[in-house]
Write a protein that holds these residues in place. Structure first.
Motif, PDB file in Angstrom:
ATOM      1  N   ILE A   1      63.758 -36.863   4.125  1.00 12.05           N
ATOM      2  CA  ILE A   1      64.790 -35.927   4.535  1.00 12.05           C
ATOM      3  C   ILE A   1      65.542 -36.483   5.732  1.00 12.05           C
ATOM      4  O   ILE A   1      64.977 -36.666   6.806  1.00 12.05           O
ATOM      5  CB  ILE A   1      64.190 -34.550   4.887  1.00 12.05           C
ATOM      6  CG1 ILE A   1      63.365 -34.012   3.705  1.00 12.05           C
ATOM      7  CG2 ILE A   1      65.285 -33.584   5.275  1.00 12.05           C
ATOM      8  CD1 ILE A   1      64.152 -33.820   2.432  1.00 12.05           C
ATOM      9  N   HIS A   2      66.824 -36.768   5.528  1.00 12.01           N
ATOM     10  CA  HIS A   2      67.685 -37.265   6.609  1.00 12.01           C
ATOM     11  C   HIS A   2      68.896 -36.340   6.666  1.00 12.01           C
ATOM     12  O   HIS A   2      69.840 -36.493   5.892  1.00 12.01           O
ATOM     13  CB  HIS A   2      68.126 -38.702   6.341  1.00 12.01           C
ATOM     14  CG  HIS A   2      66.999 -39.611   5.959  1.00 12.01           C
ATOM     15  ND1 HIS A   2      66.172 -40.200   6.876  1.00 12.01           N
ATOM     16  CD2 HIS A   2      66.553 -40.005   4.735  1.00 12.01           C
ATOM     17  CE1 HIS A   2      65.268 -40.943   6.247  1.00 12.01           C
ATOM     18  NE2 HIS A   2      65.486 -40.835   4.952  1.00 12.01           N
ATOM     19  N   VAL A   3      68.839 -35.362   7.553  1.00 14.21           N
ATOM     20  CA  VAL A   3      69.909 -34.367   7.593  1.00 14.21           C
ATOM     21  C   VAL A   3      71.045 -34.852   8.474  1.00 14.21           C
ATOM     22  O   VAL A   3      70.882 -35.737   9.311  1.00 14.21           O
ATOM     23  CB  VAL A   3      69.376 -33.020   8.120  1.00 14.21           C
ATOM     24  CG1 VAL A   3      68.376 -32.447   7.141  1.00 14.21           C
ATOM     25  CG2 VAL A   3      68.743 -33.180   9.498  1.00 14.21           C
TER      26      VAL A   3
ATOM     27  N   HIS B   1      66.321 -41.146  -1.638  1.00 17.36           N
ATOM     28  CA  HIS B   1      66.336 -40.512  -0.320  1.00 17.36           C
ATOM     29  C   HIS B   1      67.559 -39.590  -0.191  1.00 17.36           C
ATOM     30  O   HIS B   1      67.455 -38.500   0.381  1.00 17.36           O
ATOM     31  CB  HIS B   1      66.366 -41.571   0.779  1.00 17.36           C
ATOM     32  CG  HIS B   1      65.023 -42.143   1.103  1.00 17.36           C
ATOM     33  ND1 HIS B   1      64.402 -41.960   2.311  1.00 17.36           N
ATOM     34  CD2 HIS B   1      64.174 -42.899   0.358  1.00 17.36           C
ATOM     35  CE1 HIS B   1      63.234 -42.582   2.315  1.00 17.36           C
ATOM     36  NE2 HIS B   1      63.076 -43.172   1.139  1.00 17.36           N
ATOM     37  N   PHE B   2      68.696 -40.063  -0.704  1.00 12.66           N
ATOM     38  CA  PHE B   2      69.899 -39.240  -0.649  1.00 12.66           C
ATOM     39  C   PHE B   2      69.693 -37.931  -1.403  1.00 12.66           C
ATOM     40  O   PHE B   2      70.104 -36.857  -0.937  1.00 12.66           O
ATOM     41  CB  PHE B   2      71.096 -39.985  -1.235  1.00 12.66           C
ATOM     42  CG  PHE B   2      72.307 -39.112  -1.388  1.00 12.66           C
ATOM     43  CD1 PHE B   2      73.125 -38.846  -0.298  1.00 12.66           C
ATOM     44  CD2 PHE B   2      72.611 -38.527  -2.609  1.00 12.66           C
ATOM     45  CE1 PHE B   2      74.230 -38.009  -0.425  1.00 12.66           C
ATOM     46  CE2 PHE B   2      73.710 -37.697  -2.748  1.00 12.66           C
ATOM     47  CZ  PHE B   2      74.526 -37.435  -1.649  1.00 12.66           C
ATOM     48  N   CYS B   3      69.074 -38.001  -2.579  1.00 16.94           N
ATOM     49  CA  CYS B   3      68.827 -36.807  -3.377  1.00 16.94           C
ATOM     50  C   CYS B   3      68.010 -35.801  -2.579  1.00 16.94           C
ATOM     51  O   CYS B   3      68.356 -34.613  -2.513  1.00 16.94           O
ATOM     52  CB  CYS B   3      68.102 -37.182  -4.669  1.00 16.94           C
ATOM     53  SG  CYS B   3      67.596 -35.759  -5.666  1.00 16.94           S
TER      54      CYS B   3
ATOM     55  N   SER C   1      72.929 -42.072 -11.543  1.00 16.49           N
ATOM     56  CA  SER C   1      73.122 -40.634 -11.405  1.00 16.49           C
ATOM     57  C   SER C   1      71.793 -39.893 -11.399  1.00 16.49           C
ATOM     58  O   SER C   1      71.638 -38.882 -10.703  1.00 16.49           O
ATOM     59  CB  SER C   1      74.009 -40.106 -12.541  1.00 16.49           C
ATOM     60  OG  SER C   1      75.310 -40.672 -12.472  1.00 16.49           O
ATOM     61  N   LEU C   2      70.823 -40.385 -12.167  1.00 17.86           N
ATOM     62  CA  LEU C   2      69.489 -39.772 -12.164  1.00 17.86           C
ATOM     63  C   LEU C   2      68.792 -40.000 -10.823  1.00 17.86           C
ATOM     64  O   LEU C   2      68.052 -39.131 -10.356  1.00 17.86           O
ATOM     65  CB  LEU C   2      68.642 -40.337 -13.311  1.00 17.86           C
ATOM     66  CG  LEU C   2      69.101 -39.978 -14.720  1.00 17.86           C
ATOM     67  CD1 LEU C   2      68.210 -40.655 -15.759  1.00 17.86           C
ATOM     68  CD2 LEU C   2      69.108 -38.465 -14.926  1.00 17.86           C
ATOM     69  N   TRP C   3      69.026 -41.144 -10.202  1.00 13.79           N
ATOM     70  CA  TRP C   3      68.454 -41.383  -8.869  1.00 13.79           C
ATOM     71  C   TRP C   3      69.124 -40.479  -7.849  1.00 13.79           C
ATOM     72  O   TRP C   3      68.455 -39.910  -6.987  1.00 13.79           O
ATOM     73  CB  TRP C   3      68.638 -42.849  -8.466  1.00 13.79           C
ATOM     74  CG  TRP C   3      68.148 -43.819  -9.476  1.00 13.79           C
ATOM     75  CD1 TRP C   3      67.133 -43.629 -10.379  1.00 13.79           C
ATOM     76  CD2 TRP C   3      68.665 -45.137  -9.731  1.00 13.79           C
ATOM     77  NE1 TRP C   3      66.991 -44.743 -11.177  1.00 13.79           N
ATOM     78  CE2 TRP C   3      67.919 -45.687 -10.798  1.00 13.79           C
ATOM     79  CE3 TRP C   3      69.680 -45.905  -9.156  1.00 13.79           C
ATOM     80  CZ2 TRP C   3      68.148 -46.964 -11.286  1.00 13.79           C
ATOM     81  CZ3 TRP C   3      69.914 -47.177  -9.652  1.00 13.79           C
ATOM     82  CH2 TRP C   3      69.152 -47.710 -10.699  1.00 13.79           C
TER      83      TRP C   3
END
Length: 361
Positions: A334-336, A302-304, A175-177
């Protein structure tokens, strides 16, 4: 790491024998190591750079100050074609060589010319410098719905877990990641004292073992407990952490402990990065099997970054959260989603149309 005794490199002498040439070459490398140590570079990083330099010198077969671009070309081709070294290794070694020759040109160009008759040139240039490895392997994280599916299934399973404590610990780490973009080592090295609910509006995590650039050792930062991180840590410290052992009130105890005990003190040991990584991998197998073997702790980082950016958090704030030294590094995280560009374009057109309408009125 112990450095060799370094003689004055400017002492008047001529290089009259092969031994004197080798000694002078060694002095240059030692002076470079001493400069790196003065800059705060870690011993491990210095040792790695020295190893690369000596490897290049052996391949060159003549004094290092005589190296030219063509020599670096052949060396890099040899590493790639015959030694089968990875792109990341090639990039690192080329960077090490470039830094060393910059050092020679800046500090010892005059001395080297006076003693040997050579002018040092930079053998690593824009033509032979390997590109960074991330150009080849982008780390695109799962979609928002997929990550929510993973964590919902994981969270709901905790009360029924065969071993609740490590399952809850691994869930917190992941969750922290996901929510704060911490690195796995940063997470494993957190102590209880590092959670500061009294700092800022939501509280902050004191990350003491952030990744320093260029081998300069740990880089600390304060990470705000946004994205419900404050609620997760309150749950962890109120309901779970004390079940691991009596050290729950010790500020120097690990925030994420192992079930194993120190045989001398009987207290909880620190959960290792591999244990946390395995916890995520097992959860992915159960609740997001399409990402089995592909979703890593760094993928959640990366998701964060992508998730926060998509929510409107500006790039500079994301950079500070992740602890990046360079904004260009953050942009690679950043992967939008597919419609982001179209939405931005539509919004821009809407603003232009609004301005024109206002002018016309």
């Amino acid at each position: 790491m112990g450095l060799a005794v370094v003689r004055s490199i400017r002492s008047p002498r001529q290089l009259g024998s092969q031994q004197e040439i080798e000694d002078f070459e060694q002095e240059l490398v030692d002076q470079y190591a001493l400069a790196m140590a003065a800059a705060g570079i870690t011993d491990h990083h210095i040792s790695h750079q020295r190893s690369t330099l000596f490897d290049f010198i052996r391949y060159l077969g003549r004094p290092v100050w005589t190296a030219e671009s063509a020599d670096a070309d052949r060396y890099l081709v040899w590493l790639r074609a015959e030694q089968r070294q990875a792109q990341s290794t090639l990039f690192s070694k080329a960077s090490f060589l470039r830094q060393f020759f910059d050092f020679l040109e800046l500090r010892y160009q005059g001395d080297i010319h006076a003693l040997t008759g050579y002018l040092v040139s930079q053998p690593i240039d824009e033509f032979n410098r390997p590109s960074k490895p991330y150009h080849y392997v982008p780390r695109v994280p799962p979609a928002e719905a997929e990550v929510e599916q993973l964590f919902t299934g994981w969270r709901e399973s905790l009360p029924h877990a065969r071993k609740f404590l490590p399952a809850a610990r691994d869930y917190l780490a992941a969750s922290l990641w996901r929510r704060a973009g911490l690195r796995i080592t940063e997470t494993a090295m957190l102590d209880i004292r590092d959670w500061r609910p009294d700092v800022g509006e939501l509280g902050k995590l004191h990350v003491r073992f952030g990744k320093g650039s260029g081998g300069r050792g740990p880089k600390t930062r304060l990470v705000p407990a946004i994205n419900a991180v404050d609620e997760l840590l309150t749950w962890w410290l109120t309901d779970v952490r004390h079940q691991f052992g009596d050290d729950w009130a010790d500020p120097d105890a690990p925030l994420l402990p192992s079930e194993r005990r120190d045989r001398h003190t009987g207290r909880c040991m620190r959960a290792g990065a591999n244990a946390l990584r395995t916890g995520l991998a097992d959860a992915v197998v159960r609740w997001l099997p399409t990402w089995q073997g592909r979703l890593t702790p760094h993928g959640l980082r990366h998701f964060c970054a992508s998730s926060l950016y998509a929510q409107g958090v500006d790039l500079k704030a994301v950079q500070e959260l992740l602890g990046h030294s360079w904004l260009s590094t953050t942009t690679r995280y950043i992967h939008v989603h597919d419609g982001h560009i179209e939405q931005a374009w539509a919004q821009a057109n809407h603003r232009v149309a609004a301005r024109l309408t206002g002018i016309g009125g």
